[in-house]
Motif scaffolding. Structure first.
Motif, PDB file in Angstrom:
ATOM      1  N   ASN A 165      43.044 -58.006 186.215  1.00 44.22           N
ATOM      2  CA  ASN A 165      44.440 -57.122 186.120  1.00 44.22           C
ATOM      3  C   ASN A 165      45.388 -57.885 185.119  1.00 44.22           C
ATOM      4  O   ASN A 165      45.299 -59.187 185.154  1.00 44.22           O
ATOM      5  CB  ASN A 165      44.940 -56.929 187.543  1.00 44.22           C
ATOM      6  CG  ASN A 165      44.197 -56.041 188.202  1.00 44.22           C
ATOM      7  OD1 ASN A 165      43.505 -55.185 187.856  1.00 44.22           O
ATOM      8  ND2 ASN A 165      44.232 -56.295 189.602  1.00 44.22           N
ATOM      9  N   ALA A 166      46.350 -57.236 184.581  1.00 44.90           N
ATOM     10  CA  ALA A 166      47.428 -57.790 183.711  1.00 44.90           C
ATOM     11  C   ALA A 166      48.467 -58.672 184.482  1.00 44.90           C
ATOM     12  O   ALA A 166      49.164 -59.414 183.764  1.00 44.90           O
ATOM     13  CB  ALA A 166      47.853 -56.801 182.937  1.00 44.90           C
ATOM     14  N   ARG A 168      51.483 -57.658 185.655  1.00 45.64           N
ATOM     15  CA  ARG A 168      52.680 -57.485 184.805  1.00 45.64           C
ATOM     16  C   ARG A 168      53.833 -58.063 185.728  1.00 45.64           C
ATOM     17  O   ARG A 168      54.857 -58.445 185.252  1.00 45.64           O
ATOM     18  CB  ARG A 168      52.667 -56.061 184.297  1.00 45.64           C
ATOM     19  CG  ARG A 168      51.708 -55.788 183.306  1.00 45.64           C
ATOM     20  CD  ARG A 168      52.224 -54.677 182.603  1.00 45.64           C
ATOM     21  NE  ARG A 168      51.061 -54.321 181.577  1.00 45.64           N
ATOM     22  CZ  ARG A 168      50.811 -54.805 180.248  1.00 45.64           C
ATOM     23  NH1 ARG A 168      51.921 -55.646 179.994  1.00 45.64           N
ATOM     24  NH2 ARG A 168      50.068 -54.529 179.679  1.00 45.64           N
ATOM     25  N   ARG A 180      44.880 -62.172 176.563  1.00 46.09           N
ATOM     26  CA  ARG A 180      43.880 -61.031 176.926  1.00 46.09           C
ATOM     27  C   ARG A 180      42.738 -61.627 176.093  1.00 46.09           C
ATOM     28  O   ARG A 180      42.668 -61.554 175.171  1.00 46.09           O
ATOM     29  CB  ARG A 180      44.277 -59.572 176.589  1.00 46.09           C
ATOM     30  CG  ARG A 180      43.334 -58.959 177.003  1.00 46.09           C
ATOM     31  CD  ARG A 180      43.457 -57.292 176.686  1.00 46.09           C
ATOM     32  NE  ARG A 180      44.700 -56.800 178.066  1.00 46.09           N
ATOM     33  CZ  ARG A 180      44.364 -56.739 179.205  1.00 46.09           C
ATOM     34  NH1 ARG A 180      42.709 -56.517 179.508  1.00 46.09           N
ATOM     35  NH2 ARG A 180      45.008 -56.438 180.116  1.00 46.09           N
ATOM     36  N   ARG A 313      47.034 -46.727 180.942  1.00 45.55           N
ATOM     37  CA  ARG A 313      47.456 -47.953 180.988  1.00 45.55           C
ATOM     38  C   ARG A 313      47.312 -48.988 182.520  1.00 45.55           C
ATOM     39  O   ARG A 313      46.783 -49.920 182.433  1.00 45.55           O
ATOM     40  CB  ARG A 313      48.951 -48.147 181.296  1.00 45.55           C
ATOM     41  CG  ARG A 313      49.662 -47.735 179.811  1.00 45.55           C
ATOM     42  CD  ARG A 313      51.097 -48.010 179.683  1.00 45.55           C
ATOM     43  NE  ARG A 313      51.905 -47.036 180.882  1.00 45.55           N
ATOM     44  CZ  ARG A 313      52.256 -45.985 180.440  1.00 45.55           C
ATOM     45  NH1 ARG A 313      52.182 -45.432 179.179  1.00 45.55           N
ATOM     46  NH2 ARG A 313      53.022 -45.020 181.477  1.00 45.55           N
ATOM     47  N   GLU A 317      45.191 -52.544 182.462  1.00 43.16           N
ATOM     48  CA  GLU A 317      45.667 -53.621 183.256  1.00 43.16           C
ATOM     49  C   GLU A 317      44.647 -54.210 184.081  1.00 43.16           C
ATOM     50  O   GLU A 317      44.661 -55.191 184.482  1.00 43.16           O
ATOM     51  CB  GLU A 317      46.775 -53.303 183.949  1.00 43.16           C
ATOM     52  CG  GLU A 317      48.232 -52.807 183.013  1.00 43.16           C
ATOM     53  CD  GLU A 317      49.460 -52.587 183.736  1.00 43.16           C
ATOM     54  OE1 GLU A 317      49.484 -52.778 185.099  1.00 43.16           O
ATOM     55  OE2 GLU A 317      50.320 -52.406 183.162  1.00 43.16           O
TER      56      GLU A 317
END
Length: 676
Positions: A165-166, A168, A180, A313, A317
């Motif tokens: 997962n990103a 964020r 990434r 999105r 992510e």
């Protein structure tokens, strides 16, 4: 007041890093960027937090551990490591309190001194690291909430986190360097196999190695699995492993140990998604093309574009999708294989069929709307009502239409193949129609033939005759552009026979017009002139002045060849008058092109140069690189006839570049010969 409990001194400094990955290759750019990010953060006096995100099996852990060993000397007070189990078979990420407790144990804190509350535990952990230089590796994190309590409070320590997962939310409160991780390049993949199998074995089977690299698509885990199995069978040909992977796909990368099974790794990522995201993931596996726009995704999943964008999105992510600089989304090939398998397991046949129908309808109708702008004088098509949920947004103008068709071109080809295979024959035919003007302008001549061949096959399944007539006619034209004139005439005669059988005068006129052009190209001038005359009469009777002008152009060139140049010139000038009254820049450019040929043949080379210049202006305004190349070659001939050799070479060189880019080798060879 009681005196505060003093912090315990650290015992022997923790050395909790896993062993450094053996035979590690590649990722030099990523390693260098991580180094630079660490140095920049330390120079600015901010706590270094480095985050690696990427799909399962791409090699995040290997890279993080490699980088940690490479930089361990910068952190003399120790190195901590924890696998947070964000994506595991049992689907239970490690509780943050368990991770903190493990770190406190590693730092030598006696169990009796560890607080029971997570907040207090995290506070003690940060206090211990406040003035120390410790490297913390947080592997396989599930969320920012899981990571945040594990970040040291001081500026001397550093953290590197890996996750699918990103993460964020972590960026809001912390200055995070985010990296990434893409799939390995082909060179890196081959280097990995070489490092694990030996240079001699790889050199002896170059073809098989190339296929393994291609099939593994840069997945570090897939390559490592193949290499480990090949090492256990040192005498087995690598071609056998490539064949197994080619035939069995993802199943060939399964393993009893789920930690090194690519299907298991991908399934953990899928299982971690909420139900609505799982549906999107499965549906994307059905899409036939290499990537998706927001609008195409909205049609596929039957959502408004804003909701589709949000869902995309979320998958990005989760490292199950990749977004490129154009805002388009794609799946790694091995992830797509998994998504397609999930689609057939999790979705019933009706839902899969409805989703694919919506997507194909989106492509076909939007392409048709684009073509209406590029070729407004073509006969309009009667369209059935759109599929419910299919999103169609007609472009605002020709530039936007060409841009959309260029972006979606690979998807349109894949969509047509999928439509034909699914029995959506009208859609398959409509996709050939929608892409036709774009193919012609850009010189995609082989794709033009391919799409019309499929359209003929699909039109044979349709009840009405018009699609089959037009499919044969446009296939004939496409074949002629590739120099396959004999096959072109066969299909044009089929179109003419069908039009005569159905007493369709308009289709008869168009078939004669196209036959006139093809015969003009191969020097069958007398029959070509007869076809052109018939086409002129029919179009005039039908009151179709634009198409009458097109037929007049062919009649003019053939008359100039066979009978009288002045009469032929008059026909072409009459065609220009019609185009001025009924603007059609494409048709006018073609007439200028033919007028230039008439003038050149009559020794009026300056007039030929003038017509070529005007034709170039029109074709370039239409972004028609196919015809631009032809006119440039013609312009070079006119300049050469005038003795302007430098101007001729400039025109021929530009024509050569275009011919080569379009794969028109016969024309390119002809121009090379003239230049030589």
């Amino acid at each position: 007041m009681p005196e505060p409990t003093p912090l315990p001194a650290l015992p022997a400094k923790p050395r909790r890093l896993p062993p450094e990955p053996t035979r590690f290759v590649g990722r030099d750019a990523e390693l260098d960027r991580l180094d630079m990010a660490l140095h920049a953060a330390q120079a600015e006096g901010v706590p270094p937090v480095l985050a690696l995100a990427g799909a399962g099996g791409v090699g995040k852990t290997w890279l993080a551990v490699r980088w940690a060993h490479r930089n361990a000397g910068r952190f003399p007070d120790g190195q901590l490591f924890v696998d947070l189990r964000g994506f595991t078979p049992d689907g239970a990420p490690m509780e943050t309190s368990v991770a903190v407790r493990g770190f406190l144990d590693a730092l030598g804190v006696e169990p009796s001194r560890i607080p029971t509350d997570l907040h207090d535990q995290a506070g003690l952990y940060r206090s211990l690291l406040a003035d120390r230089r410790v490297l913390v590796v947080l592997d396989n994190a599930a969320s920012a909430e899981q990571v945040a309590p594990l970040l040291p409070g001081g500026r001397s320590s550093a953290v590197i986190v890996t996750s699918r997962n990103a993460l964020r939310p972590l960026f809001v409160q912390h200055d995070v360097h985010h990296e990434r991780l893409p799939p390995l390049t082909a060179d890196e993949a081959e280097a990995l196999l070489t490092a694990r199998l030996g240079a001699q074995r790889v050199a002896e089977e170059r073809e098989a190695v190339a296929e393994l690299v291609s099939l593994c698509r840069g997945s570090a885990l897939a390559l490592a699995l193949v290499a480990s199995r090949a090492r256990l069978r040192p005498r087995a040909p690598l071609a056998g492993f490539a064949a197994e992977l080619r035939e069995s796909g993802l199943a060939a990368l399964d393993d009893d140990d789920p930690a090194v099974s690519l299907p298991a790794v991908l399934s953990w990522s899928y299982d971690a998604l909420p139900p609505e995201r799982r549906r999107l993931f499965a549906l994307i596996g059905l899409s036939p093309g290499p990537d998706l726009s927001r609008e195409a995704t909205a049609s596929l999943v039957d959502l408004p574009p804003s909701a589709a964008a949000q869902a995309l999105r979320a998958l990005e992510e989760a490292s199950l999708l990749e977004q490129d600089d154009r805002g388009r989304y794609s799946m790694h090939d091995l992830v797509r294989v998994h998504a397609l398998a999930v689609a057939h397991e999790a979705l019933d046949a009706d839902e899969r069929e409805a989703a694919l129908t919506r997507l194909l309808d989106h492509y076909a109708r939007t392409a048709h709307a684009c073509d209406r702008l590029l070729a407004p004088h073509r006969q309009p098509l009667p369209l059935p009502p759109p599929a419910r949920g299919a999103l169609v947004r007609p472009p605002a103008g020709t530039t936007e239409a060409m841009s959309w068709l260029a972006e979606e071109h690979p998807n349109l080809l894949a969509a047509q193949e999928s439509a034909a295979g699914a029995g959506e024959h009208h859609t398959a035919w409509l996709l050939a129609w929608g892409a036709d003007s774009f193919h012609g302008r850009c010189g995609h001549l082989r794709d033009r033939v391919l799409t019309w061949q499929r359209a003929v096959e699909s039109a044979e399944h349709l009840a009405e005759p018009m699609p089959l007539i037009r499919a044969n006619r446009f296939l004939g034209r496409a074949l002629a552009h590739l120099g396959r004139h004999r096959a072109a005439v066969v299909h044009l005669h089929k179109a003419l026979a069908l039009a005569e059988a159905g007493d369709d005068r308009s289709e008869r006129a168009h078939s004669h017009r196209m036959l006139a052009w093809v015969r003009c190209e191969v020097g069958d001038d007398e029959r070509g002139l007869a076809d052109a005359r018939l086409a002129c009469e029919l179009f005039r009777d039908l009151d179709q002045p634009v198409w009458e002008a097109a037929a007049l152009t062919y009649r003019g060139l053939l008359t100039a060849r066979l009978i009288d140049r002045a009469a032929g010139r008059a026909d072409c000038e009459a065609a220009l008058e019609l185009y001025r009254a009924h603007p059609n820049p494409d048709g006018e450019a073609t007439t200028r092109h033919y007028l230039a040929a008439i003038e050149h043949g009559d020794g009026r080379h300056r007039e030929a140069v003038g017509h070529c210049a005007e034709a170039l202006r029109l074709y370039r305004g239409l972004h028609n690189t196919n015809m631009t190349a032809d006119v440039l070659e013609q312009l070079g001939e006119a300049h050469a006839a005038l003795g302007a050799e430098d101007a001729a070479r400039v025109a021929w060189k530009e024509a050569l570049v275009l011919y080569e880019g379009q794969g028109r080798e016969d024309a390119a060879g002809r121009v090379r010969g003239v230049l030589g």
